[in-house]
Write an enzyme that holds these catalytic residues in place. Sequence first.
Site, PDB file in Angstrom:
ATOM      1  N   ASN A  10       0.878  -1.173   0.000  1.00 21.89           N
ATOM      2  CA  ASN A  10       0.000   0.000   0.000  1.00 21.89           C
ATOM      3  C   ASN A  10       0.912   1.219   0.000  1.00 21.89           C
ATOM      4  O   ASN A  10       1.499   1.573   1.018  1.00 21.89           O
ATOM      5  CB  ASN A  10      -0.878  -0.046   1.257  1.00 21.89           C
ATOM      6  CG  ASN A  10      -1.812   1.139   1.346  1.00 21.89           C
ATOM      7  OD1 ASN A  10      -1.783   2.036   0.490  1.00 21.89           O
ATOM      8  ND2 ASN A  10      -2.640   1.152   2.373  1.00 21.89           N
ATOM      9  N   ARG A  89      -2.519  -2.176  -3.414  1.00 22.89           N
ATOM     10  CA  ARG A  89      -3.728  -1.395  -3.192  1.00 22.89           C
ATOM     11  C   ARG A  89      -3.645  -0.160  -4.083  1.00 22.89           C
ATOM     12  O   ARG A  89      -2.695   0.624  -3.983  1.00 22.89           O
ATOM     13  CB  ARG A  89      -3.813  -0.964  -1.730  1.00 22.89           C
ATOM     14  CG  ARG A  89      -5.010  -0.102  -1.488  1.00 22.89           C
ATOM     15  CD  ARG A  89      -5.027   0.449  -0.094  1.00 22.89           C
ATOM     16  NE  ARG A  89      -6.233   1.257   0.064  1.00 22.89           N
ATOM     17  CZ  ARG A  89      -6.443   2.046   1.097  1.00 22.89           C
ATOM     18  NH1 ARG A  89      -5.555   2.143   2.062  1.00 22.89           N
ATOM     19  NH2 ARG A  89      -7.546   2.754   1.180  1.00 22.89           N
ATOM     20  N   HIS A 178     -12.656   2.828   0.138  1.00 17.71           N
ATOM     21  CA  HIS A 178     -12.687   1.814   1.211  1.00 17.71           C
ATOM     22  C   HIS A 178     -13.402   0.549   0.734  1.00 17.71           C
ATOM     23  O   HIS A 178     -13.959  -0.204   1.545  1.00 17.71           O
ATOM     24  CB  HIS A 178     -13.448   2.331   2.460  1.00 17.71           C
ATOM     25  CG  HIS A 178     -12.717   3.382   3.235  1.00 17.71           C
ATOM     26  ND1 HIS A 178     -13.385   4.425   3.840  1.00 17.71           N
ATOM     27  CD2 HIS A 178     -11.416   3.548   3.520  1.00 17.71           C
ATOM     28  CE1 HIS A 178     -12.507   5.199   4.460  1.00 17.71           C
ATOM     29  NE2 HIS A 178     -11.297   4.680   4.276  1.00 17.71           N
ATOM     30  N   ASN A 209      -9.142   7.268  10.225  1.00 17.77           N
ATOM     31  CA  ASN A 209      -8.772   8.646   9.874  1.00 17.77           C
ATOM     32  C   ASN A 209      -9.592   9.134   8.705  1.00 17.77           C
ATOM     33  O   ASN A 209     -10.030  10.264   8.654  1.00 17.77           O
ATOM     34  CB  ASN A 209      -7.285   8.709   9.527  1.00 17.77           C
ATOM     35  CG  ASN A 209      -6.476   8.965  10.760  1.00 17.77           C
ATOM     36  OD1 ASN A 209      -6.870   9.767  11.611  1.00 17.77           O
ATOM     37  ND2 ASN A 209      -5.354   8.277  10.877  1.00 17.77           N
ATOM     38  N   GLY A 210      -9.748   8.233   7.708  1.00 18.11           N
ATOM     39  CA  GLY A 210     -10.739   8.456   6.650  1.00 18.11           C
ATOM     40  C   GLY A 210     -11.949   7.617   7.017  1.00 18.11           C
ATOM     41  O   GLY A 210     -11.787   6.526   7.554  1.00 18.11           O
ATOM     42  N   ARG A 239     -10.419  15.732   7.293  1.00 17.73           N
ATOM     43  CA  ARG A 239     -11.229  16.136   6.128  1.00 17.73           C
ATOM     44  C   ARG A 239     -12.613  16.569   6.591  1.00 17.73           C
ATOM     45  O   ARG A 239     -13.178  15.986   7.521  1.00 17.73           O
ATOM     46  CB  ARG A 239     -11.373  14.971   5.141  1.00 17.73           C
ATOM     47  CG  ARG A 239     -10.090  14.641   4.440  1.00 17.73           C
ATOM     48  CD  ARG A 239     -10.301  13.485   3.464  1.00 17.73           C
ATOM     49  NE  ARG A 239      -9.162  12.604   3.529  1.00 17.73           N
ATOM     50  CZ  ARG A 239      -9.218  11.287   3.382  1.00 17.73           C
ATOM     51  NH1 ARG A 239     -10.367  10.687   3.147  1.00 17.73           N
ATOM     52  NH2 ARG A 239      -8.131  10.570   3.458  1.00 17.73           N
ATOM     53  N   CYS A 282      -9.175  10.260  17.373  1.00 17.37           N
ATOM     54  CA  CYS A 282     -10.370  10.049  18.193  1.00 17.37           C
ATOM     55  C   CYS A 282     -10.013   9.730  19.652  1.00 17.37           C
ATOM     56  O   CYS A 282     -10.639  10.240  20.578  1.00 17.37           O
ATOM     57  CB  CYS A 282     -11.166   8.905  17.562  1.00 17.37           C
ATOM     58  SG  CYS A 282     -12.638   8.486  18.458  1.00 17.37           S
ATOM     59  N   GLY A 332     -14.313   2.516  14.621  1.00 13.88           N
ATOM     60  CA  GLY A 332     -15.471   1.617  14.690  1.00 13.88           C
ATOM     61  C   GLY A 332     -15.174   0.348  15.468  1.00 13.88           C
ATOM     62  O   GLY A 332     -16.029  -0.196  16.159  1.00 13.88           O
ATOM     63  N   GLU A 333     -13.932  -0.121  15.369  1.00 17.49           N
ATOM     64  CA  GLU A 333     -13.566  -1.370  16.051  1.00 17.49           C
ATOM     65  C   GLU A 333     -13.286  -1.166  17.536  1.00 17.49           C
ATOM     66  O   GLU A 333     -13.402  -2.099  18.331  1.00 17.49           O
ATOM     67  CB  GLU A 333     -12.311  -1.972  15.396  1.00 17.49           C
ATOM     68  CG  GLU A 333     -12.566  -2.497  13.994  1.00 17.49           C
ATOM     69  CD  GLU A 333     -11.285  -2.750  13.218  1.00 17.49           C
ATOM     70  OE1 GLU A 333     -10.248  -3.041  13.843  1.00 17.49           O
ATOM     71  OE2 GLU A 333     -11.324  -2.651  11.969  1.00 17.49           O
ATOM     72  N   ASN A 334     -12.877   0.057  17.897  1.00 19.79           N
ATOM     73  CA  ASN A 334     -12.351   0.257  19.259  1.00 19.79           C
ATOM     74  C   ASN A 334     -13.100   1.236  20.145  1.00 19.79           C
ATOM     75  O   ASN A 334     -12.982   1.156  21.366  1.00 19.79           O
ATOM     76  CB  ASN A 334     -10.895   0.736  19.171  1.00 19.79           C
ATOM     77  CG  ASN A 334     -10.006  -0.310  18.565  1.00 19.79           C
ATOM     78  OD1 ASN A 334      -9.937  -1.428  19.053  1.00 19.79           O
ATOM     79  ND2 ASN A 334      -9.350   0.029  17.460  1.00 19.79           N
ATOM     80  N   GLU A 384      -8.249  -5.536   5.142  1.00 20.91           N
ATOM     81  CA  GLU A 384      -8.091  -5.195   3.729  1.00 20.91           C
ATOM     82  C   GLU A 384      -6.928  -5.962   3.102  1.00 20.91           C
ATOM     83  O   GLU A 384      -6.991  -6.345   1.934  1.00 20.91           O
ATOM     84  CB  GLU A 384      -7.868  -3.686   3.590  1.00 20.91           C
ATOM     85  CG  GLU A 384      -9.117  -2.888   3.933  1.00 20.91           C
ATOM     86  CD  GLU A 384      -8.843  -1.438   4.265  1.00 20.91           C
ATOM     87  OE1 GLU A 384      -8.323  -1.185   5.370  1.00 20.91           O
ATOM     88  OE2 GLU A 384      -9.134  -0.573   3.442  1.00 20.91           O
TER      89      GLU A 384
END
Length: 399
Positions: A10, A89, A178, A209-210, A239, A282, A332-334, A384
């Site tokens: 990536n 990617r 994504h 972050n995105g 953003r 976050c 979302g995961e944490n 991913e």
Amino acid sequence: MDKNLILVINCGSSSIKFSLIAPDDGSEHLAGIAQNLLSSAANITFKQNSEKLNYSLPEPFDHETALASIVGFLQDNKYAEHVCAIGHRVVHGGETYSQPILINDQVMNTLADLAQLAPLHNPANITGINAAQKAFAQLPQVAVFDTAFHQTMPEKAFLYALPYDLYQSHGIRRYGFHGTSHYYVCHEASRLLQLKQNQGSFISAHLGNGSSICAIENGKSLDTSMGLTPLSGVVMGTRSGDIDPGIIFHLINGLGYSHEQVNNLLNKESGLLGLSELSNDCRTLEEAMFNENNQQAKLALDIFCYRIAKQIAAYAASLTTLDGIIFTGGIGENSDYVRAQVVQSLSLLNIHIDEELNVATRFGQAGNIASKSSRACLVIPTNEEWVIAKQTAEVIQAN
Ligand code: ADP
């Protein structure tokens, strides 16, 4: 070890993330990152088991130097003979690529043409592919696109209400990003809910972050919040997400901003960072809010969560049924806080969480955190790299 590992790459403008993955089961044999490329601080970290090794990179500190270092490491550690292909990617595949593709000269020319749609991302991906082709001349290379999964969106979802010719002549439309993450989590969601493979209607929220939200029916993307570029949709780390486009003219004509300043403002100085005036991160904002009662951090998080909930609710219009929503990505995961705040605004959709399950489901765990009578509310760690490795292996087999 068989000769079946895929090196997933990536490549960004100043960094290369890489991992060596077994496509069958997703196991990771090696991972790492080269950072600060094109500067004298360029360095590379290899993570093997739980061990981390860091080296400075020599001049000219570029992507080729980093890839040469990866080749050296793979050879020294007896991985090289087990690598059968490279999976890249690539951010933007435009309308040309709805599937991963074996890279050849023609593909490289098309990627160069597509770079105008993603000037911040595709040029770096092309640099990475060129460098990898030099470093791994004997190995096939495959491009896996962030946009590909969303090529199933109907016209009513992907067209902007702009003069139609801008779409026809210049490809100006919603593409979405994504894609590999939304693809992975919706397949995992079908599995977790014991539905048939690919079946089910979901709204997935990839929050990192995105961030982007995606409406998915039976494994197909029907709509997503990012657009021509990854700037649109929900609030992100730096953003802005969606704003009134008139603001741009006001900044330029009324406040004297240059075109470059506006670009920078919307991509790098807005979002959680701009609102909080503290951080794009976050976790830092949650700490400031809980430990220091920082009200501006709370406001930034309130806006972040409200906009995500609004976008999820909007996708009720895209779907005929809804089996559940999915949280993924670093936040979302944490973040049980963000999940709880988002779901609090979704009671009209009959989505409620079990507080204990919410707090307990973090740090790489997957599960359904919904309360008993609620629709499913899934937390699914994205992967991913595994998708890229699997799709690369499939392309190699098919060719
Ligand atoms: P990227 O889009 O760069 O891949 P990630 O998906 O890694 O980003 O997500 C990074 C975000 O996840 C950061 O805002 C970080 O603060 C957040 N995050 C990671 N762990 C936690 C946590 N335990 N609590 C809250 N936020 C977290």
